[in-house]
Write a protein that holds these residues in place. Structure first.
Motif, PDB file in Angstrom:
ATOM      1  N   HIS A  72       0.799  -1.217   0.000  1.00 29.58           N
ATOM      2  CA  HIS A  72       0.000   0.000   0.000  1.00 29.58           C
ATOM      3  C   HIS A  72       0.837   1.275   0.000  1.00 29.58           C
ATOM      4  O   HIS A  72       0.297   2.369  -0.112  1.00 29.58           O
ATOM      5  CB  HIS A  72      -0.961  -0.006   1.195  1.00 29.58           C
ATOM      6  CG  HIS A  72      -2.118  -0.941   1.007  1.00 29.58           C
ATOM      7  ND1 HIS A  72      -1.991  -2.304   1.136  1.00 29.58           N
ATOM      8  CD2 HIS A  72      -3.416  -0.712   0.666  1.00 29.58           C
ATOM      9  CE1 HIS A  72      -3.151  -2.872   0.902  1.00 29.58           C
ATOM     10  NE2 HIS A  72      -4.033  -1.942   0.609  1.00 29.58           N
ATOM     11  N   TYR A  75       0.206   3.089  -3.222  1.00 30.04           N
ATOM     12  CA  TYR A  75      -1.196   3.397  -3.480  1.00 30.04           C
ATOM     13  C   TYR A  75      -1.314   4.773  -4.146  1.00 30.04           C
ATOM     14  O   TYR A  75      -0.985   5.791  -3.549  1.00 30.04           O
ATOM     15  CB  TYR A  75      -1.926   3.403  -2.135  1.00 30.04           C
ATOM     16  CG  TYR A  75      -3.420   3.519  -2.189  1.00 30.04           C
ATOM     17  CD1 TYR A  75      -4.213   2.399  -2.008  1.00 30.04           C
ATOM     18  CD2 TYR A  75      -4.048   4.745  -2.373  1.00 30.04           C
ATOM     19  CE1 TYR A  75      -5.593   2.498  -2.017  1.00 30.04           C
ATOM     20  CE2 TYR A  75      -5.423   4.852  -2.389  1.00 30.04           C
ATOM     21  CZ  TYR A  75      -6.190   3.722  -2.202  1.00 30.04           C
ATOM     22  OH  TYR A  75      -7.553   3.824  -2.214  1.00 30.04           O
ATOM     23  N   TYR A 135      -5.984   0.084  -7.022  1.00 30.11           N
ATOM     24  CA  TYR A 135      -5.458  -1.278  -7.006  1.00 30.11           C
ATOM     25  C   TYR A 135      -4.789  -1.649  -8.325  1.00 30.11           C
ATOM     26  O   TYR A 135      -4.103  -2.660  -8.409  1.00 30.11           O
ATOM     27  CB  TYR A 135      -6.564  -2.270  -6.635  1.00 30.11           C
ATOM     28  CG  TYR A 135      -6.851  -2.241  -5.156  1.00 30.11           C
ATOM     29  CD1 TYR A 135      -6.262  -3.151  -4.298  1.00 30.11           C
ATOM     30  CD2 TYR A 135      -7.671  -1.257  -4.610  1.00 30.11           C
ATOM     31  CE1 TYR A 135      -6.491  -3.111  -2.930  1.00 30.11           C
ATOM     32  CE2 TYR A 135      -7.902  -1.196  -3.250  1.00 30.11           C
ATOM     33  CZ  TYR A 135      -7.313  -2.130  -2.411  1.00 30.11           C
ATOM     34  OH  TYR A 135      -7.534  -2.067  -1.063  1.00 30.11           O
ATOM     35  N   THR A 139      -0.921  -3.183  -8.106  1.00 24.87           N
ATOM     36  CA  THR A 139      -0.558  -4.476  -8.688  1.00 24.87           C
ATOM     37  C   THR A 139       0.305  -4.345  -9.940  1.00 24.87           C
ATOM     38  O   THR A 139       0.702  -5.363 -10.512  1.00 24.87           O
ATOM     39  CB  THR A 139      -1.823  -5.282  -9.040  1.00 24.87           C
ATOM     40  OG1 THR A 139      -2.689  -4.477  -9.853  1.00 24.87           O
ATOM     41  CG2 THR A 139      -2.566  -5.691  -7.781  1.00 24.87           C
ATOM     42  N   ARG A 216      -9.178  -6.908  -9.120  1.00 21.10           N
ATOM     43  CA  ARG A 216      -8.731  -5.640  -8.545  1.00 21.10           C
ATOM     44  C   ARG A 216      -9.906  -4.718  -8.240  1.00 21.10           C
ATOM     45  O   ARG A 216      -9.849  -3.924  -7.298  1.00 21.10           O
ATOM     46  CB  ARG A 216      -7.734  -4.952  -9.493  1.00 21.10           C
ATOM     47  CG  ARG A 216      -6.412  -5.711  -9.619  1.00 21.10           C
ATOM     48  CD  ARG A 216      -5.567  -5.158 -10.749  1.00 21.10           C
ATOM     49  NE  ARG A 216      -6.209  -5.349 -12.044  1.00 21.10           N
ATOM     50  CZ  ARG A 216      -5.676  -4.969 -13.200  1.00 21.10           C
ATOM     51  NH1 ARG A 216      -4.499  -4.364 -13.232  1.00 21.10           N
ATOM     52  NH2 ARG A 216      -6.304  -5.180 -14.333  1.00 21.10           N
ATOM     53  N   HIS A 219     -10.901  -5.588  -4.978  1.00 24.29           N
ATOM     54  CA  HIS A 219      -9.767  -5.507  -4.045  1.00 24.29           C
ATOM     55  C   HIS A 219      -9.258  -6.897  -3.659  1.00 24.29           C
ATOM     56  O   HIS A 219      -8.682  -7.073  -2.587  1.00 24.29           O
ATOM     57  CB  HIS A 219     -10.153  -4.732  -2.781  1.00 24.29           C
ATOM     58  CG  HIS A 219     -10.661  -3.352  -3.060  1.00 24.29           C
ATOM     59  ND1 HIS A 219     -11.171  -2.542  -2.083  1.00 24.29           N
ATOM     60  CD2 HIS A 219     -10.753  -2.630  -4.200  1.00 24.29           C
ATOM     61  CE1 HIS A 219     -11.565  -1.391  -2.608  1.00 24.29           C
ATOM     62  NE2 HIS A 219     -11.308  -1.428  -3.899  1.00 24.29           N
ATOM     63  N   ILE A 221      -6.652  -8.949  -4.385  1.00 19.26           N
ATOM     64  CA  ILE A 221      -5.360  -8.995  -5.075  1.00 19.26           C
ATOM     65  C   ILE A 221      -4.376  -9.961  -4.421  1.00 19.26           C
ATOM     66  O   ILE A 221      -3.237 -10.062  -4.844  1.00 19.26           O
ATOM     67  CB  ILE A 221      -4.719  -7.585  -5.148  1.00 19.26           C
ATOM     68  CG1 ILE A 221      -4.507  -7.020  -3.739  1.00 19.26           C
ATOM     69  CG2 ILE A 221      -5.594  -6.651  -5.966  1.00 19.26           C
ATOM     70  CD1 ILE A 221      -3.798  -5.685  -3.731  1.00 19.26           C
TER      71      ILE A 221
END
Length: 239
Positions: A72, A75, A135, A139, A216, A219, A221
């Motif tokens: 994160h 993010y 997300y 990823t 994704r 969420h 993942i």
């Protein structure tokens, strides 16, 4: 079925209803029906607790927390005035397995424009992404890892977004994506049934071999990289 004390009492009182004054009957009936309903609800919820127990909450390890913190830390969200993230109903599934890949129509391409020869007879990873989905950026390193792992195989990566050129460029540069990425590809995204973001693996025959069911977007993942790599390997083995 277990009978509660309230039910037994209700049953005993049913015989007394005939002797009650007419004006008292509605009140008596309401009491009897309410008692029966409460007993039935108690039995039903008791049954559900036995048949469908709620699993206990799993404790999170320090390693898991450190992994999530690292993930994160990347993010980020990016502009997309043409976002299609929520255009489709949440329950809609992406293009079904074994469906042919629709034409890759777009306003233009970043990095390079793929030709038919570039993707014909190869396994194709299609990343439908959207800058407003954080997300996707989280990823992106997983996609880079998979791209590097299969760089010597008959595998090509492409990205699709509904964003305009400058918005798409900001995301592609920040995520360090080196493969072709189409911008203004809203019609293709609709044809894929992709509630962006969605990952697809297209087999060498040009048909959908796997998709992540918009993981994704939900969420979901965890282990997405392993799922993607397994799908690529399976598609390669089918060549």
């Amino acid at each position: 079925m277990k009978l509660s004390l309230g039910t037994l009492r209700a049953g005993r009182k049913l015989g007394d209803i005939a002797s009650m004054p007419l004006s008292a009957l509605p009140v008596a009936l309401v009491c009897v029906v309410s008692t029966c309903l409460m007993s039935a609800c108690g039995w039903w919820f008791g049954l559900r607790e036995t048949v469908e127990p709620v699993p206990p909450q799993m404790p999170t390890s320090p390693e898991y927390m450190a992994e999530q913190a690292a993930l994160h830390s990347n993010y980020r969200m990016f502009a997309n005035t043409n976002s299609k993230m929520h255009d489709r109903p949440a329950g809609d599934a992406p293009l079904a397995l074994q469906s042919p890949l629709p034409p890759l129509d777009a306003e233009g391409w970043l990095n390079e424009t793929p030709t038919a020869d570039d993707i014909s007879g190869k396994v194709l990873v299609v990343d439908v992404w959207d800058g407003v989905c954080p997300y996707c950026s989280l990823t992106a390193p997983l996609l880079l890892k998979a791209h590097d792992k299969f760089s010597d195989d008959a595998v090509e990566f492409i990205g699709l977004t509904s964003a305009e050129k400058e918005d798409a460029r900001a995301y592609v540069d920040a995520a360090h994506l080196t493969w072709p990425n189409a911008y203004g590809a809203g019609e293709t995204i609709d044809a894929l049934g992709a509630n962006a973001p969605t990952l697809f693996v297209i087999g060498a025959d040009g048909h959908v071999a796997w998709h992540d069911d918009s993981a994704r977007y939900w969420h979901d993942i965890g282990k997405l990289d392993k799922r993607l790599e397994a799908a690529i390997e399976h598609a390669l083995s089918a060549m």
